[in-house]
Each structure stands twice: as C-alpha cells, then as structure tokens.
Design an enzyme around this catalytic site. Structure first.
Site, PDB file in Angstrom:
ATOM      1  CD  GLU A  16      -2.821  -0.882   2.322  1.00 23.51           C
ATOM      2  OE1 GLU A  16      -3.305   0.266   2.935  1.00 23.51           O
ATOM      3  OE2 GLU A  16      -3.503  -2.080   2.972  1.00 23.51           O
ATOM      4  CG  ASP A 102      -1.640  -2.313   5.834  1.00 24.28           C
ATOM      5  OD1 ASP A 102      -0.643  -2.773   5.639  1.00 24.28           O
ATOM      6  OD2 ASP A 102      -1.938  -1.151   6.031  1.00 24.28           O
ATOM      7  CG  ASP A 104      -6.535  -3.873   7.772  1.00 18.16           C
ATOM      8  OD1 ASP A 104      -6.566  -3.937   6.620  1.00 18.16           O
ATOM      9  OD2 ASP A 104      -6.025  -2.907   8.496  1.00 18.16           O
ATOM     10  CD  GLU A 106      -8.898   1.257   4.794  1.00 16.74           C
ATOM     11  OE1 GLU A 106      -9.137   2.390   3.868  1.00 16.74           O
ATOM     12  OE2 GLU A 106      -8.779   1.282   5.968  1.00 16.74           O
ATOM     13  CE1 TYR A 328      -1.183  -2.504   9.352  1.00 16.27           C
ATOM     14  CE2 TYR A 328      -3.008  -3.538  10.365  1.00 16.27           C
ATOM     15  CZ  TYR A 328      -2.566  -2.699   9.436  1.00 16.27           C
ATOM     16  OH  TYR A 328      -3.607  -2.000   8.624  1.00 16.27           O
ATOM     17  NE  ARG A 330      -5.251   1.857  10.311  1.00 13.56           N
ATOM     18  CZ  ARG A 330      -4.287   2.663   9.602  1.00 13.56           C
ATOM     19  NH1 ARG A 330      -3.342   1.719   8.866  1.00 13.56           N
ATOM     20  NH2 ARG A 330      -4.468   3.872   9.382  1.00 13.56           N
ATOM     21  CG  HIS A 375      -3.405  -8.154  12.965  1.00 11.98           C
ATOM     22  ND1 HIS A 375      -4.024  -7.004  12.582  1.00 11.98           N
ATOM     23  CD2 HIS A 375      -3.662  -8.906  11.848  1.00 11.98           C
ATOM     24  CE1 HIS A 375      -4.540  -7.040  11.415  1.00 11.98           C
ATOM     25  NE2 HIS A 375      -4.258  -8.270  10.993  1.00 11.98           N
TER      26      HIS A 375
END
Length: 894
Positions: A16, A102, A104, A106, A328, A330, A375
């Site tokens: 990203e 990532d 997740d 999104e 990470y 989030r 995570h």
C-alpha cells in the site's frame, strides 16, 4: 527472443505504502519488484461519475444497485488510473503476483480491487506480515495464502452500509438543520455520546458539604507529622462527594456538615488538641501490569501521556511501522508472539534484574472475536527490541516519544506484579462531648515490579481528589497519643462528570462496541471537522449544532443512533468477516427491513412532517429559548407585546452547560453595545465611529443621507446613489475600547501610497489584504511582517524589501518537514510554510495542505498521494480572454 520464464521473470509484490515499498525491496532482493498502490485505487462512484444511462435507475441514487444484490458501482480515481497503468506494465514482466497489502478488512479489500483492475494471468498469492523486518518479510514470502473473500465481503458491506446511511440521513439533516451537516453510522453515535455527557452536565445540581483536615504529630518518639481527615462523627460517616447523586440528593445516610457546623467543630477539636490512636490496620496488596497496546489503548495513552490527538498518534504509529520499528498498529489483539515474549523478558532482566519477571511468561487472551483479524499486539519489531536510546537518531521527536511509550508498555507487560502494603490509622478525639474520628492512610511499595518500567495513565475522575494515600506514616501503636494542629475546615461542592477527552471518548467507543479501533481517529476527526465538537484544552465540547443534529436523529431515526443497535451492526459485520453471515441477505434486512428491524428505507419513506424550528430549539429554563440559526446560536427572548420577540447573541466560546438560566438572564439584561463615536475626520468633516461587526471590529466614516431634491426627478433620469462609507478593519493589536480618532483616521487612509520607485516610476502602496499586510508595485507584491508597517514603512524601507529576491527569506529558511524522495519525480519531498499557508512540494509540484490539517498530520504516504493527485489533475487551465469584435454596419443610403 528467449522465453521470459526460462530466463526467470521477477515476482511482482504490491504494497500500500511507498515507504514500505523501499524497505521491502531491500529485504527481498533482485528477484522481486516491489511497487505501491498508494492506498485505494478505486471507490464507490460519486454522483457526478455515474453514467447518464444509470442516473434514473437505483444505481443513480447511491452508486449501488439495491435492486440487484446491492451491487456497487466502482470507479478508479485519476491517481488510481495512473497507478493501475504502471502496475499493468510491471505485471507484463512478472511470473507471479504477490498482494502484500495490510492484513485487515481494508487491506484485503484493496488487494481484491487490485485483482479486479489488473486481471492478472499469472499465479496470485496473498502475502501478509505484521512487522517490516527482514525475517518477517522473508517468512511472509514463504507462507502465503489465498485472498480472504469473507474479509472483502465485510469491508464491502461496511462501505455500502455507510453510503446508504450517510446519503439518506444526511439529506434530512441538511434540509432540517443546515447545509454542511451530515450523519453517519458511527460519527452520529460518537456525537451523541459527547452531547449526552453535556446534557448530564446541564442537568447536574451541585451539593455542598464540609469536612475538616488536620496535621497529626506523635507525642512520643520522632516527631513525624502526617495529614488526616475527619471521617466519622459519633460513629456516623461524614459525607463525601460520592454520597450525592447528580440531582444533589444523598444516596445514603451520612452526616452533612454546614460551614457553621464545621467551624464550630473545628474550634472544639483545636481546644481539645490531643487525639488517641484507636486502630491500625495494614493490608497487603498487589498490582498487575496492563497488557501490551492495542490500537485503542495506544491512542488513549498517547493522549494522556503525550497529549497527542488520536489522529496524530495513528499517523506517528504508521510512520514507525513503515520504518520497521514497531509491528502493525491496527489491531484488537493483546497477545504477543513467543519471540516477543522472550525479547521482553530478556530486556526486563537486563534492565531490572532477575526478580523483574515472573517464573512463567505472562499470557494475555485477546478479546477480539474475529480470529482472522486477531493480529499480534503493538510492540517493538524484531527478535530483540531496540532500546529508545538506540533509535533516537533515526526518528523525529514524536516518533521517539511514541516508540518509547510502546517499548515501555511491552516490557512492563511481561514483568512481575508490584507488591505494596496500605496502612490505615484511625484517630479519635473528644470535641466538646462529640467523638470525632480522623483517618490517615499511607501506601508503601515493598516491591515495585512492573512499575519500574511503566504505569498506565488515568482519565480525569469525579469525587474527592485525595492524594494522602501516597504519604509515609510513622510507627504508631494503639492507645498512643497524637497532637492535632493546623485544623482547617474545608468546603466542597460536587462536580458533574468530566467532559470527554479524545482518550476517554476512544475508551467509551470501545466499551460500547461502536466502530473499530482503527476508525476511532477518523471518527473524532470528522466530528471536529463538521463543527459538532470543539476542543477546550483536552476536553471535547459539543456545539449547539450538535444538539440539533442529535435531537433530529433521536426523534426520527431512533434505532440508527441507539448505542446497542450501532454495536450490533459491528457484531454483524464481524460475523460477515468470519463467514457466518451473507452480505446480500444482511444488507436486504438492513435496508428493506425484517421482523426484527424496520429498515432504513421504511424509516426514510415514513418520516412525516419534521418541525425544523423545534429541532433547532432548546429551552433555557423559562427565561428564553436557544435557537440555532443560519449564523449560529442565539437567544429568542419573548418581547413585551404578545407574539413579539427579540434576539440576543450568544458568545461563541460559551459552552452549552454554561448557558444556565442565570447566564441567559445576564446576557438579556446586558446593555446593547452601540457604535462609539471617535470624533470628526479632520479632512472630510464626517463622523467616525468604531463598530464590532460580524467579521470583527472596524471603523467607519459615516456618510450623511442625501437630501431630497426640491423637484421630483424627470422621468428616465438616473437616481442619485449615496456614496459608500469608508471602512477599515482594526489591527489585531487594537481594541474597540481603546482605539482613538488619530488611529482611526490613519486606518481609513489605507491603502497608503508609500512613494514612487525612481527606477521604474511605479507607485508603491501599502495594503491590508485577505492574507495580511503587503506592499504592491504594479503586479509585484511583497509580504510585510506586521500590520503596523502599513502605517510606518518608508519609501527607503520599501525599496530595500523589493531589492531582495522574492520569497528569499522563506527560501533560505528550513522546511517544516522533510521526507525521502518522491517515487515519481525522484526529488525529496518537503513541507514548507508559504505565503498562503503550509504546503507540500517536491520542488516541481506544490500542493496546499487542506484546511483542518496541520504539517504534523502529513506523513510521507499522505504527501506522496497529495502530489500524485495534483499531477493527475494536470496544470490549472489558463484563463483565456475572448476578444470581442464589432462589425460596423454600413450606413443606409440616403
């Protein structure tokens, strides 16, 4: 031409962020090509992007085909089109595609959108990692997986849900409350939380009570004084703040001392002077460390300890992650990997000794139901944690502070419990026939344990602020005499619940299950940007606009702002992410309704009549009504005649809970400030007044009304237009109360002719503009440093300014921020402060930082995206002037 596969084509890795791109490329080597999608490449179409043939269909309203399985209409952004073209070119020379966005919802959705746009003909694998280190990246390449379609469904459902909710409900708020307002599934619930807290403060009734404090000194042994507080009177407990409810009523039977009672009792105690130790009780206790950081707890602690907003904390954490310093950021998980536990324990032993860690490693069970998104907790990256002192050279100040906070929390989470002993002493004294019992407490830590490394911060709390527990008590024995001195009666008043701060609002959102930790920063940013909430110090104060919006939603969209309903939506989205619910079936129920839910469409279609005036009105006792109008809040005060009323402005910095009936009466009865006459202009003979206008204070030269002509004007004659009065804004250093006639005359003389440039014979003027004071010579303008220079600058000083290179002083100054080279231009990116505010530049392309954002909010990734968006738009079209030609008519022949 040799076969590409025989030669061994490269593997294309798409991440990203451009920052990750460079780091990961170094870890993977020449066999891989790492490129960035720079976030999302496409999104739901805006109304302007919907094709004409679809505008009259169900797609035309939301960019979603609600009649056919809620199929979304996606479009690529201008930057996304360019990115996709670059990725397609790279894909031609690749024999495998690794999607490394990532891990997740999104990130999974971005990977899916890349697949839809690129349509690769080579094998595709999903590559995931939680930290950017060489070991983690190489392990991720070796352990790839398939795309998780359930996660994609959950993210797509969330996006569709937010579009349906936001567009339908926001349309109502704009029509009934005002333009610029909006509603959202999570933002509205968050706004309601802040408004509900302010309502509690507005309804709160304070109660007063008194107690007595004194210093106690043992009569025998070493004179070590300690503080005590009156706790009981004749065996009955004395009132404390927690004994009163929010209406000021007592919740249980206690003794409430008035001021007279407290002073009389204090005098009797002072006369007696000697108390006796009635009891001593010592209790041992332990404290355990908090688990390592999740996204939510990191935001809370960054707010409490570092005074960072949630948005700023997430931006700093993003940079730390992309630079490879933390895992990470989030995550809902509080679990650590085995290597992280070993690293934390080893570092704790090295710093604090063998006793610093328990015999067995601590394990923390994650609260997240979403196993696919569970995570690791946020921690320093790597198998051995780098100490804060070792990373200082590679980080800016905020990155260093946040890294140290994460490092301390991670180390402390694996350390031993702290052990303490709390001793409570009760002293009794006969005060004029009444037994007064004083208490004193002291806590001594016998083993600091994890507190050597870290202690969690606290939010503001209600009740009695008593820090006497931290004192050290002397050795005492039951029956021992103690002298009481410095006896002081103290008055107290109960206080309402404190307003939310960003940290406590994040905590409340998480406790109620509203939103997800990764979205909390953007939620708070939205309600601040919309003007629903402002910040007073760290406190979040709701505006009257927020009251109107929340009232509208509570009365007509009751379910949609219900906390439990909003949390249930999050649980349902988690169920979709786990594959337990189907996207289309769930959206059908939400939008069209079912036995357990009315359905958004049914709510909107059956709103009935909404009284906008009532929605925007709040009674302030029986004194007046607070209304929110086009230009903000005001008091609507009944007039003397029936049906009449007058308007009283409300100070913009007055919080809703401060607008009591007493304050409203004060505003109503305050004399109306009229125009203050400063005198007569010495040249024109006209009166000059100073006024306080909507856009600030200003002076004005009054122009007399034109006299009526003696005879009526002839038909077709132009009507005489009265000259426009001259006005001038006051300088920021001036005040309405102190400005005099001489200053006003000088202000009205602006713009002022400074002189003529002898070389070009061009007039130089000093003017006050939208962006501040400046000099103007033809089309060449130069900024002045202060408003006073408008009145004082000489021609020589002006010529000296024009002799300098334009913006020379700014060019020589250092940038506000500096980043690595832009991936497109190859030039370093900088954040600079320009004439029109801060902007991002790579030396070729300039982008102004949007209003509401500060240079601190700009990360490398955001800067790259801003520059890419500006390039995609292309240069601003030049204004073309169409020359008007006139065709002369040939005169008619006589």
């Amino acid at each position: 031409m040799a076969d590409r596969k025989a030669l061994g084509g490269k593997k294309l890795v798409i991440v990203e962020s451009p920052t990750k791109m460079r780091s990961i490329q170094g870890y993977l080597g020449d066999g891989y090509q790492v490129l960035s999608s720079v976030g999302h490449i496409r999104d739901l179409a805006d109304k302007k992007d919907i094709p004409a043939d679809l505008k009259k269909t169900s797609v035309g309203k939301y960019s979603i085909d609600i009649e056919n399985g809620f199929t979304p209409l996606y479009v690529e952004s201008e930057r996304g089109k360019k990115t996709v073209a670059e990725l397609k070119r790279a894909l031609k020379d690749a024999d495998e595609l690794l999607l490394a966005t990532d891990e997740d919802r999104e990130g999974e959705a971005i990977a899916w959108h890349l697949l839809q746009a690129l349509k690769p003909k080579v094998p595709v694998k999903r590559m995931v990692f939680h930290e950017i280190t060489k070991e983690a990246i190489q392990a991720a390449v070796e352990h790839t997986r398939d795309l998780d379609v359930a996660l994609v469904d959950a993210q797509e459902t969330r996006r569709i849900l937010d579009r349906l909710y936001g567009w339908d409900v926001s349309d109502v708020t704009r029509r009934k409350v005002g333009q610029g307002t909006s509603a959202g599934r999570v933002q509205s619930a968050a706004t309601r939380l802040v408004v509900d807290r302010e309502r509690e403060r507005m309804a709160f009734v304070s109660a007063s009570y008194w107690d007595i404090v004194a210093n106690a000194t043992p009569r025998d042994g070493a004179p070590q004084p300690f503080s005590t507080r009156l706790a009981r009177l004749d065996g009955a407990p004395l009132a404390r703040g927690t004994d009163f409810d929010d209406t000021g009523a007592l919740k249980k039977a206690v003794v409430v001392l008035s001021e007279d009672d407290a002073r009389a009792l204090g005098a009797a105690i002072e006369a007696a002077g000697i108390a006796t130790v009635a009891s001593i009780e010592a209790k041992p206790g332990t404290r355990s460390p908090k688990p390592p950081f999740t996204t939510s707890t990191m935001q809370q602690e960054a707010g409490r300890k570092l005074s960072m907003s949630a948005k700023h904390a997430m931006g700093v954490a993003q940079r730390l992650y992309e630079k490879g310093y933390i895992t990470y950021m989030r995550t809902d998980s509080i679990a650590l990997s085995a290597q992280a536990v070993a690293a934390a324990r080893a570092q704790a032993v090295a710093l604090y000794g063998d006793r610093a860690v328990p015999a067995s490693p601590r394990t923390y069970k994650s609260k997240s139901k979403n196993a696919q998104e569970a995570h690791e907790a946020i921690r320093p990256s790597g198998e051995e944690f780098r100490r804060p002192a070792d990373v200082a050279s590679g980080l800016d100040r905020d990155e260093q502070r946040l890294y140290e906070l994460i490092w301390k929390r991670t180390i402390a989470s694996q350390m031993s419990d702290a052990a303490y002993e709390t001793t409570t002493v009760v002293l009794e004294i006969d005060a004029d026939g009444r037994t007064a019992s004083f208490t004193a407490s002291g806590t001594v830590y016998t083993f600091k344990g994890f507190l050597e490394a870290y202690e969690e911060g606290r939010d503001e709390r209600r009740g009695d602020a008593d820090s006497s527990d931290d004192q050290s008590l002397p050795q005492l024995a039951v029956g021992q005499q103690v002298g009481l001195t410095e006896i002081e009666p103290k008055g107290h008043a109960t206080t309402p619940k404190p307003r939310y701060t960003e940290a406590s609002l994040v905590k409340a959102l998480e406790e109620k299950g509203i939103g997800r930790p990764s979205t909390f920063a953007s939620i708070i940013d939205v309600i601040l940007e919309r003007g629903y909430v402002t910040k007073r110090g760290q406190a979040l104060v709701p505006s009257w606009l927020a009251f109107s919006v929340v009232r509208l939603l509570e009365q007509h969209f009751t379910d949609l702002v219900d906390y439990d309903f909003t949390a249930a939506l999050e649980d349902d989205l988690d169920a979709i992410a786990r594959g337990e619910q189907q996207r289309v079936a769930w959206l059908n129920e939400f939008y069209f309704g079912s036995d357990r839910h009315v359905g958004l469409r049914n709510i909107v279609d059956n709103l009935g009549e909404i009284d906008a005036r009532a929605i925007n009105s709040t009674p302030i006792g029986d004194v007046a009504t607070l209304r929110f109008g086009r230009y903000g809040p005001y008091l609507d005060v009944p007039g003397e005649e029936e049906g009449s009323s007058r308007i009283v402005n409300v100070p913009p910095d007055l919080a809703p809970d401060e607008l009591t009936p007493e304050k409203a009466r004060e505003l109503i009865e305050a004399p109306v400030a009229g125009d203050r006459v400063l005198g007569v202009h010495p040249e024109t003979g006209r009166t000059i007044v100073v006024k306080d206008g909507r856009f600030g204070p200003y002076v004005q030269e009054l122009v007399p009304e034109p006299e009526e002509p003696a005879e009526p004007p002839k038909r077709g004659a132009k009507k005489a237009v009265a000259p426009k009065p001259r006005t001038a804004s006051l300088f920021t250093s001036m005040s309405v109360d102190t400005i005099d006639l001489d200053q006003a005359v000088r202000l009205l003389s602006l713009p002022r002719v400074v002189g003529v440039d002898p070389e070009t014979d061009t007039e130089i003027t000093a003017q006050n503009g939208r962006y501040g004071p400046y000099l103007k010579k033809g089309t060449d303008s130069r900024t002045l440093q202060s408003e006073q220079q408008l009145l004082d600058i000489t021609l020589e000083e002006a010529l000296a300014i024009y002799a300098q290179p334009k913006y020379g002083a700014r060019a020589a100054s250092s940038a506000l921020k500096e980043f690595d080279a832009d991936p497109v231009s190859g030039k370093p990116i900088k954040v600079k402060d320009g004439r029109f505010g801060p902007y991002v530049t790579d030396g070729t392309t300039n982008v102004t930082i949007p209003r509401g954002q500060t240079p601190d909010d700009i990360t490398f990734e955001i800067a790259v995206q801003m520059l890419a968006d500006k390039r995609a738009k292309g240069p601003a079209p030049k204004r073309t002037t169409t020359r008007r030609t006139t065709t002369r008519k040939t005169p008619a022949k006589k």
